[in-house]
Design an enzyme around this catalytic site. Structure first.
Site, short mmCIF file in Angstrom:
data_model
loop_
_atom_site.label_atom_id
_atom_site.label_comp_id
_atom_site.label_asym_id
_atom_site.label_seq_id
_atom_site.Cartn_x
_atom_site.Cartn_y
_atom_site.Cartn_z
N ASP A 144 0.83 -1.20 0.00
CA ASP A 144 0.00 0.00 0.00
C ASP A 144 0.87 1.25 0.00
O ASP A 144 2.06 1.21 0.35
CB ASP A 144 -0.92 -0.01 1.23
CG ASP A 144 -2.23 0.72 0.99
OD1 ASP A 144 -2.31 1.51 0.04
OD2 ASP A 144 -3.18 0.49 1.76
N ASP A 157 -10.77 1.60 -2.97
CA ASP A 157 -11.28 1.34 -1.62
C ASP A 157 -12.80 1.34 -1.59
O ASP A 157 -13.41 0.89 -0.62
CB ASP A 157 -10.76 2.40 -0.64
CG ASP A 157 -9.31 2.17 -0.25
OD1 ASP A 157 -8.78 1.07 -0.52
OD2 ASP A 157 -8.70 3.09 0.33
#
Length: 691
Positions: A443, A512
């Protein structure tokens, strides 16, 4: 195929041809890009003369790689400052070379010892040409590259339409199309990550549809700051260039150094967007992605957040195994003093409170349940409260006498620093060497700010490029040693969806935003140029944390099954009924995923008053049809669907409305079938099997 005759160069694929020449001024002049002609002798350049003193010949000539200098006022692909202050390039053509399927055009400045090499690699079977540029400083003095792009393309058309994506966190991959007229269209990223806002590609067309019309497209293989410019010129053409963003970027080339730009893959379709998508699918299958099927993933983030403990993870692992997951991924919260976003990043040791005996008991549990194990990391970041920051405050990007800006309570590590690179590599290598880990979710949750890197000296402004190159190199090195580990590219959602990261990393975290309806929009535009196999899509709980929308579980599964299926639901709270349905849906996905992940993908058009989303996947003698109706509107009529990927002369058996049907491929393509969905959030998957 590469053909050369008397200063004319032709690059041919199965359907397209790209032609340029060395003209009477010694310029590398573009001549043609489109459907294959295969008669190089027919091409003749017309000597250009200036229209007026304000329209000089250098301004009019459609150069393959225009440089800054002389009577040029157009967009340039290369601008340099020589040691004596001269800011002007005057090149001459010095020859060419061919290495395998790559043509190299050689240019040299007439005074300074500067060489420019234009590379053209032909992927004949994939109908693509890859272009990049190498600039070499062969002198004894340093020079500065003020601006450098990978390539420029010329289209002899006006009034085209340009397509790309816009968006932000939670709303990535929002497709847009705008008319190209006079003036310039600039699309770019300045944050250090390829971006939620725009994507490094171009699509140019003139009223094309999915199956008709000329489409010109190109993708930049770079994950950092990029810029693209589209311009309809005053001389009857449209040009487009892409490459490194000159924003805060200067490249110092010392004596005998060279710089290689990121490359652009470009192609042409005369059969609309569908063929464009197929060209990129074929390239990915043959040159980028592994042939192995991606496993069904379970990720623990939405179940527990930062409240990660060995016991809870073991409970979730059992429940994930019960519904059919094949890969169990522990997300954020397993390391350091990590109980929220403000601490822990950089301290990559297992939290002993959460895992008293380390990760091994959890991994043993996961493996005993027949699943693989994966883990989340954010290696490019550090929290100011972390011990790593206290030990190495000089390891972040920063300017002296300026306050360091945090975002999400974290700073960005200076990945151009060799010590930092070694730290990140060794941390991940130790993790992969000491534990049986099959999947890394990498990430990156904030952009770069205060871009100071004293270790680079005069090349400090090159950090925007060197940062992502360091990420590439670390993962390449890790994958060379740990060959079976898959890496997922996540950047605060879909912030690193690009062809620079793809092939080094294996999967994209698409967004997301896991709302099943929003994902249809995101996934639809993603599919135009990017591979379905690399598109991670999750089923999560309702109401969705972002949209607060409640969608039936079956629809959520069908939406996520369009790509590589993942589950993010809180299995600790899932009802028995939903667990049963999840088990059924995952089993169905396993039966059809070879078609989804390796098949040819189609976005099917329709003429219903309802906003259906209709997709098709075809592989050999099997075919899948996905139909989604998010909301019923006035006029509840069936939607007629004409399939694309079937063989005309083969009969296919399928189940429609609980009735077994058998129709020819020709019938299904020309007459089609009627699907009648009623209500909101309705969906169906139909499988067609050749008889």
């Amino acid at each position: 195929m590469i053909k050369i005759e008397n200063g004319y160069f032709s690059l041919q694929t199965i359907i397209s041809e790209y032609v340029f020449c060395i003209d009477n001024e010694g310029l590398v002049r573009h001549l043609y890009w489109g459907k294959i002609i295969d008669c190089l002798r027919d091409f003749k350049f017309q000597p250009l003369t200036e229209i007026s003193t304000n329209d000089p010949v250098y301004e009019i000539t459609p150069e393959e790689y225009p440089v800054y200098g002389g009577l040029r006022y157009k967009e340039s692909c290369l601008k340099v400052t020589f040691a004596d202050g001269t800011r002007d390039i005057c090149y001459k053509y010095t020859g060419y070379d061919i290495k395998d399927s790559t043509l190299i055009i050689k240019l040299t400045d007439i005074y300074y010892n500067l060489s420019i090499e234009l590379y053209y690699k032909v992927y004949e079977n994939c109908d693509l040409i890859e272009r990049w540029t190498v600039v070499s400083n062969n002198s004894a003095d340093a020079l500065i590259i003020d601006e450098i792009y990978s390539a420029q393309y010329h289209l002899p058309y006006e009034n085209l339409r340009f397509s790309n994506t816009h968006g932000h966190w939670g709303a990535e991959q929002q497709a847009f199309t705008q008319n190209v007229s006079y003036g310039k269209i600039c699309f770019e990223n300045r944050r250090g990550i390829s971006g939620h806002n725009h994507n490094p590609y171009f699509i140019l067309e003139n009223n094309a549809t999915e199956t008709t019309g000329d489409v010109f497209f190109g993708v930049l293989k770079f994950s950092g700051n990029f810029r693209g410019i589209v311009e309809q010129t005053q001389y009857g053409e449209t040009l487009v260039q892409m490459g490194l963003n000159p924003y805060d970027c200067k490249i110092v080339l010392q004596a005998n150094e060279k710089f290689t730009t990121p490359s652009i893959l470009a192609g042409y379709s005369n059969l609309g967007f569908e063929e464009m998508t197929y060209i990129m699918q074929l390239y990915n299958q043959e040159h980028v992605l592994t042939q192995d099927l991606r496993p069904v993933l379970y990720n623990s983030w939405e179940a527990v957040g930062f409240d990660v403990t060995c016991d809870k993870q073991q409970q979730l692992a059992k429940l994930a195994q019960d519904i059919g997951a094949e890969l169990f991924v522990v997300d954020d919260g397993w390391f350091g003093n990590r109980n929220g976003i403000d601490n822990g990043l950089g301290d990559w040791y297992v939290n002993e409170t959460k895992f008293p005996n380390g990760l091994q008991p959890l991994i043993d549990t996961v493996k005993n349940y027949g699943m693989k194990f994966g883990i989340w990391v954010e290696p490019e970041m550090v929290n100011p409260q972390a011990q790593l920051y206290k030990d190495h405050p000089d390891w972040i990007y920063r300017f002296d006498n300026r306050e360091v800006t945090t975002s999400r309570e974290q700073c960005v590590l200076n990945m151009t620093n060799k010590e930092v690179q070694d730290f990140v590599y060794n941390m991940l290598d130790d993790l992969l060497s000491n534990y049986d880990i099959s999947y890394i979710k990498w990430d990156a949750n904030r952009p770069i700010s205060e871009p100071g890197a004293k270790n680079l000296g005069p090349n400090e402004q090159m950090l925007w490029y060197l940062h992502i190159e360091a990420v590439y190199n670390i993962v390449r090195k890790l994958k060379s040693k740990h060959k079976d580990v898959l890496f997922e590219a996540c950047a605060s959602g879909g912030g690193r969806i690009d062809y620079g990261i793809l092939g080094i990393f294996d999967d994209f975290w698409t967004s997301d935003n896991t709302d099943a309806y929003d994902r249809l929009i995101i996934q639809n535009s993603y599919s135009k140029l990017y591979p379905i196999k690399a598109m991670r899509a999750w089923v999560t709980d309702c109401p969705n944390f972002l949209t607060q929308r409640t969608i039936p579980l079956k629809f959520r599964f069908h939406s996520a099954m369009m790509g590589t299926l993942g589950i993010g639901s809180n299995l600790l709270k899932m009802s028995d009924e939903d667990k049963e349905l999840s088990t059924i849906m995952i089993a169905q996905y396993k039966e059809i995923r070879h078609i989804i992940q390796n098949g040819v993908f189609y976005r099917l058009t329709h003429y219903s008053t309802n906003d259906y989303y209709i997709f098709e996947y075809a592989l050999d003698k099997e075919d899948l049809l996905f139909v989604f109706l998010p909301q019923s509107k006035l006029g509840h009529r069936p939607v007629n669907i004409k399939l694309q990927g079937l063989d005309d002369d083969i009969y296919y058996e399928f189940n429609l409305n609980n009735q077994l049907e058998c129709k020819s491929g020709r019938y299904l393509k020309l007459k089609g079938i009627d699907i009648h969905l009623l209500g909101d959030y309705q969906s169906v998957i139909i499988k067609f099997d050749a008889k």
